[in-house]
Design a protein around this motif. Sequence first.
Motif, short mmCIF file in Angstrom:
data_model
loop_
_atom_site.label_atom_id
_atom_site.label_comp_id
_atom_site.label_asym_id
_atom_site.label_seq_id
_atom_site.Cartn_x
_atom_site.Cartn_y
_atom_site.Cartn_z
N ILE A 223 51.10 81.51 75.75
CA ILE A 223 51.24 81.14 77.15
C ILE A 223 52.10 79.89 77.30
N SER A 224 51.75 78.85 76.51
CA SER A 224 52.55 77.62 76.50
C SER A 224 52.77 77.21 75.05
N ASN A 225 53.86 76.50 74.79
CA ASN A 225 54.20 76.14 73.41
C ASN A 225 52.94 75.75 72.65
N ALA A 226 52.74 76.36 71.48
CA ALA A 226 51.46 76.23 70.79
C ALA A 226 51.64 76.01 69.29
N GLN A 227 50.69 75.26 68.73
CA GLN A 227 50.54 75.15 67.28
C GLN A 227 49.19 75.75 66.92
#
Length: 236
Positions: A223-227
Amino acid sequence: MKTIHHPANTRGGSYHDWLKSKHTFSFADYYAPDRVGFGALKVINDDHIEGGHGLSSHSHKNMEIVSIPLLGALVHKDNMGNESTISAGDIQVMSAGTGVSHSELNASVDTPVKLLQIWIEPNQKDVTPRYQQVSLVELLNRNQFNQVLSPNANDAGVWLHQNAWFSVGEFDAGVTKTYTLNDASNGVYIFVISGSVVIDSKVLQPRDGLGITETDKFTMDVISNAQVLVMEVPVG
């Protein structure tokens, strides 16, 4: 596929002047009967250590201990003669085996250290203690599940005494990725370090965890930039 969702705000915790720790599973004074590990995965501690502080020498036995710094640096010393600094971007594993003593101190007097400390139950008891540390910089390709730990000494990353694989990924919003298990009899525990993803219609936010069993793969929508940290372990 079966899943169990552990939102970040349901974790236990311990708080001291210099140490703040969140426990995904039962640990120390935090005990929840439905949160006693996930198969061979026994501990995920999300630690914050203030500058100038740390843990003095203490002992472990018959446990595989994995440390992944997220911010800052930690000085490690042990009775095997190892003395090193592990920083954000590194991974460290210590096979405690027959017994090992070590200390972990913040390398800075003013900058906090944030790290994940993870305990895996070994598939062999009383092994000779060992220590390994690897930089992940060259192993991480964006928008991929990058293997950083396995049971095999010749694989990328570190290795330990268990039929377990860890992967780390940094993903852009909008990416969809499928993870296929190395051993279909294992389970997978996903820990979102940052950002937001969807797996099995469940929205996972920072520090949320999701256990998955009875499948040989899962698909993740970002959904949103993720680690994201993926821990594949025996669950039988």
